[in-house]
Scaffold this motif. Structure first.
Motif, PDB file in Angstrom:
ATOM      1  N   LEU A   4       0.835  -1.203   0.000  1.00 42.30           N
ATOM      2  CA  LEU A   4       0.000   0.000   0.000  1.00 42.30           C
ATOM      3  C   LEU A   4       0.867   1.248   0.000  1.00 42.30           C
ATOM      4  O   LEU A   4       0.543   2.245  -0.638  1.00 42.30           O
ATOM      5  CB  LEU A   4      -0.937  -0.008   1.213  1.00 42.30           C
ATOM      6  N   GLN A   5       1.992   1.212   0.680  1.00 46.02           N
ATOM      7  CA  GLN A   5       2.901   2.350   0.694  1.00 46.02           C
ATOM      8  C   GLN A   5       3.631   2.508  -0.641  1.00 46.02           C
ATOM      9  O   GLN A   5       4.047   3.608  -0.992  1.00 46.02           O
ATOM     10  CB  GLN A   5       3.912   2.209   1.823  1.00 46.02           C
ATOM     11  N   VAL A   7       2.299   1.805  -3.636  1.00 49.60           N
ATOM     12  CA  VAL A   7       1.360   2.091  -4.722  1.00 49.60           C
ATOM     13  C   VAL A   7       1.542   3.490  -5.308  1.00 49.60           C
ATOM     14  O   VAL A   7       1.576   3.645  -6.536  1.00 49.60           O
ATOM     15  CB  VAL A   7      -0.097   1.837  -4.268  1.00 49.60           C
TER      16      VAL A   7
END
Length: 149
Positions: A4-5, A7
């Motif tokens: 998620l970081q 992306v």
């Protein structure tokens, strides 16, 4: 959470690649001046460098910690702004750039940010007049016109 970081960095690398592919037919340098591909090329290179630096930071584990995700009202504002951008892109060919930009600005100010009516109207008017005077009249830049003109 690491994916998620990563992306945003991956998205920016893809976006930069898209810009470079989209401007492939344009000149980077034209005689003594920068060409049409110069500024998009610089921005794309900067985006790739910063994105790779972010990925390297994440890979080394030296990041600042968990990202702060927006709460429910913040997420609704982000989604509303994204919907406004999509609507803006769809409206520009139909009604032209200036009317579409004016509607988008009013939407952001009144609906997303819940600003007062009079300052929102003044801000939008100043924006539209400024774009008209600077770009259309002074610099003679052709703005996208409506389909049915």
């Amino acid at each position: 959470m690491r994916f998620l970081q990563a992306v945003p960095a991956l998205f920016m690398i893809c976006l930069a690649a898209g810009v470079m592919i989209g401007t492939a037919g344009l000149a980077f340098w034209d005689g003594f001046t920068p060409g049409a591909r110069f500024f998009p090329g610089l921005l794309s290179a900067a985006a790739v460098i910063l994105s790779l630096a972010l990925l390297l930071t994440l890979q080394r584990g030296t990041d600042a910690g968990r990202p702060e995700l927006p709460d429910a009202p913040g997420a609704r504002r982000v989604l509303a702004a994204m919907a406004g951008l999509v609507t803006l892109a769809l409206l520009i060919p139909v009604i032209g750039l200036l009317p579409a930009a004016g509607l988008f600005m009013l939407f952001l100010l009144l609906v997303v940010l819940r600003a007062a009516l009079l300052p929102s109207l003044l801000t939008t008017a100043i924006l539209l007049v400024g774009v008209e005077v600077i770009f259309v009249r002074w610099l003679a830049v052709p703005l996208p016109a409506p389909l049915f003109q």
